[in-house]
Design an enzyme around this catalytic site. Structure first.
Site, short mmCIF file in Angstrom:
data_model
loop_
_atom_site.label_atom_id
_atom_site.label_comp_id
_atom_site.label_asym_id
_atom_site.label_seq_id
_atom_site.Cartn_x
_atom_site.Cartn_y
_atom_site.Cartn_z
CB CYS A 2 57.89 13.72 63.03
SG CYS A 2 59.46 13.73 63.75
NE ARG A 27 52.47 14.17 65.26
CZ ARG A 27 51.91 13.41 66.25
NH1 ARG A 27 50.78 13.64 66.68
NH2 ARG A 27 52.79 12.48 66.77
CD1 TRP A 72 60.77 18.14 68.00
CD2 TRP A 72 60.08 20.03 66.89
NE1 TRP A 72 61.09 19.07 68.86
CE2 TRP A 72 60.61 20.30 68.29
CE3 TRP A 72 59.60 21.16 66.12
CZ2 TRP A 72 60.67 21.53 68.78
CZ3 TRP A 72 59.83 22.25 66.87
CH2 TRP A 72 60.41 22.42 67.93
CG ASN A 98 56.53 10.68 65.73
OD1 ASN A 98 57.39 11.30 66.35
ND2 ASN A 98 55.35 10.48 65.86
N GLY A 99 59.62 9.38 66.84
CA GLY A 99 60.39 8.81 68.11
C GLY A 99 61.81 8.94 68.40
CD GLU A 474 57.10 28.10 85.23
OE1 GLU A 474 57.58 29.18 85.09
OE2 GLU A 474 56.34 28.17 83.68
CE LYS A 478 53.70 29.11 81.96
NZ LYS A 478 54.88 28.65 81.92
CD GLU A 481 53.35 32.83 80.10
OE1 GLU A 481 53.49 33.27 79.17
OE2 GLU A 481 53.74 31.88 80.60
CG HIS A 497 61.35 39.80 105.99
ND1 HIS A 497 61.82 40.28 107.35
CD2 HIS A 497 61.70 38.60 105.90
CE1 HIS A 497 62.16 39.32 108.00
NE2 HIS A 497 62.06 38.21 107.13
CE LYS A 596 56.15 27.87 72.71
NZ LYS A 596 55.86 27.63 74.04
O1 M6R Z 1 62.50 30.07 74.61
P1 M6R Z 1 63.02 30.48 75.98
O2 M6R Z 1 62.67 29.41 76.69
O3 M6R Z 1 64.18 31.01 75.90
O4 M6R Z 1 61.88 31.66 76.28
C1 M6R Z 1 62.17 32.35 77.56
C2 M6R Z 1 60.99 32.94 77.89
O5 M6R Z 1 60.38 34.06 76.92
C3 M6R Z 1 59.42 31.98 78.24
O6 M6R Z 1 59.94 31.16 79.18
C4 M6R Z 1 58.40 32.91 78.46
O7 M6R Z 1 58.60 33.15 79.80
C5 M6R Z 1 57.09 31.78 78.47
N1 M6R Z 1 56.08 32.41 77.81
C6 M6R Z 1 56.72 31.20 79.75
O8 M6R Z 1 55.49 30.43 79.69
#
Ligand code: M6R
Length: 601
Positions: A2, A27, A72, A98-99, A474, A478, A481, A497, A596
């Protein structure tokens, strides 16, 4: 996470306090509040939403002392009652926090028995009442006595109408800094609001208290001993200060992981047992199947959970993409446990899957980062991952915290299923040690030169086995994207395969090969790739030098319990993607075509 701003001085406008608070809005921004002293009384104004919503509620007057907060949420949904500042029973002490206070329930119970009345669901409010209980005419003494009784992490700013000539700041675990200027002295949760007035900033250490008055300050340790503190000169401008000197939020958020892991664990482990109070009423001993629904990175976190639990328990776990699951006619049985993972708590596909299940009367446990999000409201219970706001579009610290919480959930299931054996106990021990380990990994990693070397490639293949196959997924997610490089992920044994046909010297491999039970098989798969002339970057455990002979580059991570390698490896795959993206000249915080929160189908 926060934002805190406190001001004490000769006279300043309420608006000035809120303008400074706005600099900390990144924050947390679900609610905001201010407390100031007028006519010897504490005045409190709070509002849900951004600080802009609070501004019209606050009279534009001159004041001498104020504390303010942008929240937050962790304990209690974002509403005006739970918004900070919180006060004691007599409205003579106000504080912002905060915490996380780990022992707030015990303290609350004791104080309730002594007649204190509580208004909010927060852990923070207990601190105001505790200080009230210990107040015998000296705020400093009351604060010192109280903070020694608190467990957890906290940064506090405290104001009292009994002693309006000072504000008190406390730091344990959560950052707090202060600065001195001609018009007023400022206390804040980071340096951003201070820089407009002075570049000389005083950093507080853990377990310290500062008493700030308009002309002076005094720093004490938790025993009340005076500590000499010198300021440090800061060269950052306001914009870089918001990112704490990091070029991008994504990098800052990766560096925050040791702290956020602590927050995910806080109050959830005691006497070598997991304590997830959110699910204490669920009959986990009785479940015979688990269904996990999620998207993107959250889906990968779900897969790690599956691999971990299926290794230790004979139970069937399905992890499904929410975008597919929502159209199925599946009705999990009564004995099934359904878990929906979503850091934002707003992902449309996950939400619709939950609604579909709820229509059928099926209970859903959510794992989310956002208190009060739609998914947390519509699920039966939510286990929060407590990662604080994540601004970068790529999930980094929230992925790590999802993993932490999912391991805790898995451990709790194992205990209820009488499968909490020695091996599992070791995992719990390893989780507790993680913040320090992750800190070292991040600080010692030297990924940037490697990223420069590999940024020119158009394709990448990530490979892993067992619990590190999701790490490969993962890593590839990363990279694609934020770097726009075509990256695939395969279980290493699956390459032969079909996908191995792609490999040549223009198609590098990123191999996740810690020294675990699959290591020798991984090594053979790496050899197979080498035989096709592929360039190879590998992650392995410290001390294992043999991969240097077959790989072009080797990244070492500390030896660890093999079950938790997906967490250990996370910052490396994130930093690799980050540096490739930034050295290619992209903005990793705002990748093209992505948002996001994906609130559309
Ligand atoms: O908010 P969520 O965890 O439901 O989001 C799911 C995906 O949209 C999210 O993880 C997306 O793949 C990210 N941009 C990955 O870095």
């Amino acid at each position: 996470m926060c934002g805190i701003v406190g001001l004490i001085g000769k006279g300043f406008e309420t608006k000035q306090v809120l303008n400074l608070l706005k600099k900390l809005e990144y924050r947390g921004y679900d609610s905001a509040g201010i407390a100031y002293i007028k006519d010897k009384e504490i005045v409190i104004k709070k509002s849900v939403g951004s600080i802009d919503k609070l501004i019209p509620k606050v009279k534009p007057i001159k004041i001498n002392a104020a504390i303010s907060h942008t929240r937050w949420a962790t304990h209690g949904i974002p509403n005006t009652i739970n918004a900070h500042p919180h006060t004691d029973c007599k409205n003579k002490i106000a504080l912002v926090h905060n915490g996380i206070i780990e022992n707030f329930e015990e303290i609350k119970e004791t104080l309730k028995n002594k007649g204190h009345e509580f208004k909010s669901e927060t852990d923070s409010e207990v601190i105001a009442h505790l200080i009230e209980e210990n107040y015998k005419g000296d705020l400093k003494e009351a604060v010192l006595k109280s903070v020694n009784l608190l467990k957890g992490s906290f940064a506090l700013a405290i104001l009292s109408s009994e002693e309006p000539e000072r504000i008190i700041g406390v730091r344990k675990g959560s950052p707090l800094v202060f600065g001195l200027s001609d018009d007023f002295n400022i206390l804040a949760s980071d340096i951003t609001p201070i820089l407009k007035y002075t570049k000389q900033v005083y950093f507080m250490d853990d377990k310290e208290v500062v008493i700030l008055s308009k002309n002076d300050f005094e720093v004490l340790d938790f025993e009340g001993n005076a500590i000499k503190r010198e300021p440090q000169k800061i060269s950052w401008n306001e914009e870089s200060a918001e990112k704490q000197g990091f070029k991008h939020f994504m990098l800052k958020e990766i560096y925050e992981e040791p702290e956020t892991i602590k927050n995910a664990l806080a109050g959830r482990i005691s006497n070598n047992e997991v304590y997830l109070k959110e699910i204490k009423d669920l009959n986990l001993g009785d479940i015979d199947k688990i269904k996990v629904i999620a998207c993107g990175t959250s889906y990968n976190a779900g897969l790690v959970f599956k691999y971990f639990l299926e290794k230790h328990l004979n139970i069937d776990i399905d992890v499904e993409f929410a975008s597919e699951f929502r159209y199925k006619k599946i009705s999990p049985s009564e004995k099934s446990l359904v878990i929906a993972i979503s850091q934002s708590g707003e992902t449309a596909d996950t939400l619709e899957s939950i609604r579909m299940l709820k229509d059928k009367g099926i209970k859903v446990i959510a794992v989310s980062n956002v208190v009060g999000s739609t998914i947390s409201r519509e699920s039966d219970v939510t286990i929060y991952i407590n990662a604080g706001p994540e601004i970068g579009v790529a999930a980094t610290k929230t992925y790590v915290n999802q993993l932490i919480v999912l391991y805790l959930l898995a451990l709790e299931i194992l205990r209820k299923k009488n499968a909490f054996d020695k091996g599992v106990k070791e995992v719990l021990k390893s989780l507790i040690e993680l913040p320090e380990i992750i800190k070292k990994i991040i600080e010692r990693s030297n990924i940037k030169p490697l990223a420069k070397k590999y940024k020119k490639y158009h394709h990448f293949m990530y490979i892993g086995r067992g619990i590190n196959y999701p790490s490969a997924l993962e890593g590839a997610l990363k990279l694609k994207e934020i770097s726009y490089i075509n990256a695939n992920a395969y279980p290493a044994g699956e390459l032969k395969h079909g996908a191995i046909a792609l490999l040549n010297r223009k198609f590098p491999i990123f191999a996740i090969a810690p020294k675990d039970k699959f290591y020798s098989k991984m090594k053979s798969n790496i050899e197979e790739c080498k035989a096709r002339n592929a360039k190879i970057v590998a992650i392995t455990s410290e001390g294992n030098k043999e991969l240097e002979k077959i790989c072009d580059d080797v990244i070492y991570v500390p030896k660890a319990n093999e079950d938790i390698y997906p967490i250990i490896i996370s910052p490396i795959i994130q930093l690799f993607a980050y540096y490739i993206s930034s050295t290619r000249g992209y903005n990793p915080d705002k990748p093209r075509n992505l948002a996001k929160s994906v609130t559309v189908e």
